[in-house]
Design a protein around this motif. Structure first.
Motif, mmCIF file in Angstrom:
data_model
loop_
_atom_site.group_PDB
_atom_site.id
_atom_site.type_symbol
_atom_site.label_atom_id
_atom_site.label_comp_id
_atom_site.label_asym_id
_atom_site.label_seq_id
_atom_site.Cartn_x
_atom_site.Cartn_y
_atom_site.Cartn_z
ATOM 1 N N ASN A 61 0.824 -1.206 0.000
ATOM 2 C CA ASN A 61 0.000 0.000 0.000
ATOM 3 C C ASN A 61 0.864 1.265 0.000
ATOM 4 O O ASN A 61 0.507 2.273 -0.640
ATOM 5 N N ARG A 62 1.997 1.222 0.679
ATOM 6 C CA ARG A 62 2.885 2.390 0.680
ATOM 7 C C ARG A 62 3.471 2.625 -0.709
ATOM 8 O O ARG A 62 3.606 3.778 -1.147
ATOM 9 N N ARG A 63 3.804 1.550 -1.423
ATOM 10 C CA ARG A 63 4.310 1.712 -2.785
ATOM 11 C C ARG A 63 3.259 2.344 -3.667
ATOM 12 O O ARG A 63 3.558 3.219 -4.506
ATOM 13 N N LYS A 64 2.006 1.904 -3.522
ATOM 14 C CA LYS A 64 0.924 2.495 -4.329
ATOM 15 C C LYS A 64 0.765 3.983 -4.017
ATOM 16 O O LYS A 64 0.542 4.783 -4.923
ATOM 17 N N GLU A 65 0.843 4.317 -2.744
ATOM 18 C CA GLU A 65 0.706 5.723 -2.369
ATOM 19 C C GLU A 65 1.844 6.576 -2.966
ATOM 20 O O GLU A 65 1.620 7.682 -3.441
ATOM 21 N N HIS A 66 3.059 6.037 -2.969
ATOM 22 C CA HIS A 66 4.206 6.755 -3.536
ATOM 23 C C HIS A 66 4.032 6.934 -5.045
ATOM 24 O O HIS A 66 4.314 8.010 -5.600
ATOM 25 N N LEU A 67 3.544 5.883 -5.710
ATOM 26 C CA LEU A 67 3.349 5.971 -7.162
ATOM 27 C C LEU A 67 2.259 7.003 -7.494
ATOM 28 O O LEU A 67 2.381 7.771 -8.445
ATOM 29 N N GLN A 68 1.159 6.962 -6.694
ATOM 30 C CA GLN A 68 0.078 7.928 -6.935
ATOM 31 C C GLN A 68 0.552 9.347 -6.684
ATOM 32 O O GLN A 68 0.218 10.291 -7.427
ATOM 33 N N ALA A 69 1.369 9.522 -5.641
ATOM 34 C CA ALA A 69 1.892 10.865 -5.351
ATOM 35 C C ALA A 69 2.839 11.328 -6.448
ATOM 36 O O ALA A 69 2.862 12.511 -6.812
#
Length: 427
Positions: A418-426
């Motif tokens: 989930n943290r990787r997804k958040e970084h990619l979205q950011a």
């Protein structure tokens, strides 16, 4: 994900994280207790086993003399004999070794007590002692577990039935497995620890229930992957399958273990079972012996054993529990072949002077509530069906210890994802 499943996942996750270490500890200590008897016999074979001799077994009076020589001030409570010719005789003592006392309890007084005890065991009571049975424990009805207090709580001395040699002794309250059991059931913290473990077992039931809800697939095509482990996959996939697939197979057995754990932790469970089954809350007091005739001597343990073998010639064990008071009765517990547990004994109460049967109760005649409560521990430890169910309990306990670990790893992997997804979205 539906709101319902999200709620169950949240409950399952945080209950598992909060009690994970305790669940691992309980499962591992339970694994040790699954083969308690086998390990005890392996570690101390000389205590429990002897080479069978061609000569007949010695009378119990002679075995009692050997015990008295080893423990002069101890009082004999009961004898337990096995049909197996390689087993020793277990002699339970009420009270331990104590130093001499002054006054009437010392010197000649102690010697007189020992002489009286030897006379009673041999069937020759001294004049004026016909009503007394020195060196015997009080005959009481068994407790919840199916054993009398004096039968399991005092020091046990093991005697070779062919030579009367003392092969060892055991204090049931002060040995390795008793310590493990106290840790397993209450963290050696008394009533508070027992309450903590009972609450933990209750929480474990919720974890298992919510886990089954999360496991249940929404589509039929997703059923097969959840029933098998994909060997050769990545370690993350194997960790996932171990938790999901093996968790499903072990959940039923873990649920039974947790449920019986709750039953042993809270008294209100047993009281509720008694009310539902209309069983008495307390066991009746044992019957009393009739007043003896003048000069009548109490029955010897050997005479009681002869009567017990006449009633059940092919039993696995015979336990002769002697009375303490002049009005007490002799309790004989017989474990027949094929009994569901070691506590599933048939009980007979004899008049200590005439040998007449003044009370009896087979295992099938026990109140339903008492039989159900008596099954809690053997079901919990896997002893209900012998070594196959013990082995099953061992495997399930080991699996139960892994689920908090694999579940925590799944949660950490999900957080990283989930943290990787958040970084990619950011980005």
């Amino acid at each position: 994900m539906s709101p319902t499943k999200f709620l169950f996942r949240t409950i399952h996750l945080w209950l598992g994280l909060g009690t994970g270490l305790l669940i691992v500890f309980v499962c591992l200590t339970g694994c040790v207790l699954a083969f308690e008897q086998e390990l005890e016999h392996t570690w101390y074979p000389a205590r429990y086993f002897v080479a069978p001799a061609a000569t007949p077994r010695l009378p119990l009076a002679q075995l009692a003399e050997a015990v008295k020589a080893k423990k002069p001030t101890a009082k004999i409570s009961s004898f337990k004999l096995y049909a197996d010719p390689t087993r020793t005789v277990e002699v339970s003592l009420a009270g331990g070794e104590k130093g001499g006392k002054s006054g009437t309890e010392g010197g000649k007084g102690q010697e007189r007590k020992r002489a009286d005890s030897r006379a009673v065991m041999s069937g020759k009571a001294p004049e004026g002692t016909a009503g007394r049975v020195p060196g015997a424990g009080k005959a009481k009805a068994p407790g919840k577990g199916g054993k009398g207090k004096s039968e399991g709580g005092g020091l046990r001395v093991f005697v070779n039935p062919y030579t009367a040699a003392v092969t060892g002794e055991l204090n049931p309250r002060d040995n390795f497995f008793k310590t493990v059991e106290m840790l397993h059931r209450g963290l050696v913290a008394g009533p508070v620890g027992k309450l903590v473990m009972g609450v933990n077992a209750t929480i474990f039931l919720f974890i298992l229930g919510t886990g089954l809800v999360l496991w249940w697939p929404t589509a039929r095509k997703a059923l097969a992957p959840r029933l098998q482990v994909k060997w050769g996959s990545s370690w993350k996939r194997l960790n996932h399958d171990f938790h999901i697939s093996l968790g499903f197979y072990a959940s039923l057995f873990l649920f039974i273990m947790a449920l019986t754990g709750v039953g042993m932790s809270f008294d209100w469970v047993g009281e509720g079972i008694n009310k539902l089954t209309h069983s008495p809350l307390k066991r009746p007091e044992p019957p009393t012996s009739a007043a003896p005739a003048a000069g009548a001597a109490p029955l010897t343990a050997d005479a009681v054993l002869v009567l017990a073998r006449q009633q059940a010639p092919n039993a696995e064990t015979y336990t002769v529990q002697l009375p303490k008071e002049p009005t007490g009765s002799i309790r004989v517990a017989v474990l027949r072949h094929g009994a569901v547990t070691e506590n599933a004994t048939d009980e007979v109460y004899l008049d200590q002077y005439s040998g007449q049967v003044i009370g009896s109760q087979t295992y099938a005649q026990r109140p339903v509530g008492q039989r159900i409560r008596g099954l809690f521990k053997p079901v919990h430890t896997g002893a209900i069906g012998g070594w196959p169910t013990k082995l099953l309990a061992l495997v399930i306990g080991l699996l139960g210890a892994t689920f908090p670990i694999t579940g925590t790893i799944m949660w950490l992997n999900r957080r990283r994802k989930n943290r990787r997804k958040e970084h990619l979205q950011a980005a």
